[in-house]
Motif scaffolding. Structure first.
Motif, PDB file in Angstrom:
ATOM      1  N   PRO A   1      -4.639   6.175   1.020  1.00 12.87           N
ATOM      2  CA  PRO A   1      -6.339   6.169   0.281  1.00 12.87           C
ATOM      3  C   PRO A   1      -6.302   6.799   1.719  1.00 12.87           C
ATOM      4  N   LYS A   2      -7.878   7.034   1.561  1.00 12.70           N
ATOM      5  CA  LYS A   2      -8.677   7.854   1.841  1.00 12.70           C
ATOM      6  C   LYS A   2      -9.379   7.803   3.668  1.00 12.70           C
TER       7      LYS A   2
ATOM      8  N   VAL B   1       1.090  -0.762  -0.102  1.00 15.95           N
ATOM      9  CA  VAL B   1       0.018  -0.234  -0.067  1.00 15.95           C
ATOM     10  C   VAL B   1       0.945   1.474   0.079  1.00 15.95           C
ATOM     11  N   VAL B   2       1.059   1.751  -1.098  1.00 13.46           N
ATOM     12  CA  VAL B   2       1.157   2.982  -0.798  1.00 13.46           C
ATOM     13  C   VAL B   2       0.462   4.646  -0.779  1.00 13.46           C
ATOM     14  N   GLY B   3       0.621   5.483   0.256  1.00 16.58           N
ATOM     15  CA  GLY B   3      -0.169   5.881   0.672  1.00 16.58           C
ATOM     16  C   GLY B   3       0.225   7.814   0.523  1.00 16.58           C
ATOM     17  N   SER B   4      -0.308   8.846   0.877  1.00 20.17           N
ATOM     18  CA  SER B   4      -0.100   9.911   0.512  1.00 20.17           C
ATOM     19  C   SER B   4      -1.172  10.891   0.981  1.00 20.17           C
TER      20      SER B   4
ATOM     21  N   LYS C   1      -6.364   4.662   8.689  1.00 20.11           N
ATOM     22  CA  LYS C   1      -5.980   3.472   9.858  1.00 20.11           C
ATOM     23  C   LYS C   1      -5.210   1.797   8.627  1.00 20.11           C
ATOM     24  N   ASP C   2      -5.338   2.655   7.623  1.00 17.10           N
ATOM     25  CA  ASP C   2      -4.690   1.480   6.640  1.00 17.10           C
ATOM     26  C   ASP C   2      -2.870   1.055   6.962  1.00 17.10           C
ATOM     27  N   LEU C   3      -2.611   2.445   6.705  1.00 16.55           N
ATOM     28  CA  LEU C   3      -1.228   2.362   7.164  1.00 16.55           C
ATOM     29  C   LEU C   3      -0.779   2.847   7.974  1.00 16.55           C
ATOM     30  N   ASN C   4      -1.375   2.338   9.105  1.00 13.21           N
ATOM     31  CA  ASN C   4      -1.047   3.135  10.649  1.00 13.21           C
ATOM     32  C   ASN C   4      -0.634   4.627  10.828  1.00 13.21           C
ATOM     33  N   HIS C   5      -1.232   5.536   9.676  1.00 13.03           N
ATOM     34  CA  HIS C   5      -0.349   6.710   9.872  1.00 13.03           C
ATOM     35  C   HIS C   5      -1.206   8.322   9.943  1.00 13.03           C
ATOM     36  N   GLU C   6      -0.320   8.777  10.502  1.00 13.97           N
ATOM     37  CA  GLU C   6      -1.484  10.339  11.673  1.00 13.97           C
ATOM     38  C   GLU C   6      -0.328  11.112  10.873  1.00 13.97           C
TER      39      GLU C   6
END
Length: 202
Positions: free
Chosen positions: A69-70, A39-42, A120-125
């Protein structure tokens, strides 16, 4: 491979690289398959602004452009207490999400607020902080607005002028009555007693 270690490095990833990947070893223990999800997040840092100030409170706006992702957005104060917010405005373009979340804060004990963006999918905040100018809220029980103060001054000045006019008017009548009592009658050398005025002048 002779040490039992195989790795693939993917560089310069973009959001379109997101997906399921399979690594197959046909000659290892009769053939082994390994699966992994990439999963590549931005998500850019949210932009927070104070969009409106009304008698009911201060409206704060949080905008996130081009996230994947959203993400989920929330408003909270700097102590971590979450505020109720309006329904988020969400649009999608080219697989990226553009989200706006607004909330209205009323009189509180703090002027520091945060918009938090969570994936949440990336555990990123991530998040951004805004400081509202010192208490732009109006407390009807303990504070007086500038407009109310000016109105009170104008009304008070008007009442003062009215009282002064009435005092001058009654004093004028009192003087005329007293002077009328000092006039002499024909054939009478004695001066009549001045009429007593029952008006009290200040």
């Amino acid at each position: 491979m002779r040490f039992g270690n195989a790795s693939i490095m993917i560089i310069n990833t973009t959001t379109i690289d997101t997906g399921d990947y399979t690594c197959y070893f046909p000659e290892l223990n009769g053939g082994l398959t390994f699966n992994i999800t990439l999963v590549v997040g931005s998500v850019p840092k949210p932009i927070v602004t104070m969009s409106k100030v009304t008698d009911s409170g201060v409206q704060l706006k949080c905008e996130v452009q081009g996230a994947f992702p959203k993400p989920e957005l929330r408003w909270q104060n700097c102590d971590g207490n979450i505020f109720d917010a309006e329904e988020a405005e969400i649009s999608e373009r080219d697989g990226r999400y553009h989200i706006t979340l607004q909330t209205t804060v009323t009189s509180t004990t703090t002027t520091c607020f945060q918009c938090v963006v969570q994936q949440k999918d990336l555990n990123h905040e991530t998040g951004s902080t805004i400081t509202v100018p010192e208490k732009p809220f109006v407390d009807p029980c303990g504070k007086v607005t500038i407009e109310g103060l000016m109105t009170g001054i104008v009304v008070g000045a008007g009442l003062l002028v009215l009282v002064l006019v009435l005092l001058v008017f009654f004093k004028f009548i009192t003087v005329r009555r007293v002077r009328a009592g000092t006039q002499k009658t024909d054939g009478d050398n004695e001066t009549n007693e001045p009429l007593k005025s029952e008006h009290i002048t200040v």
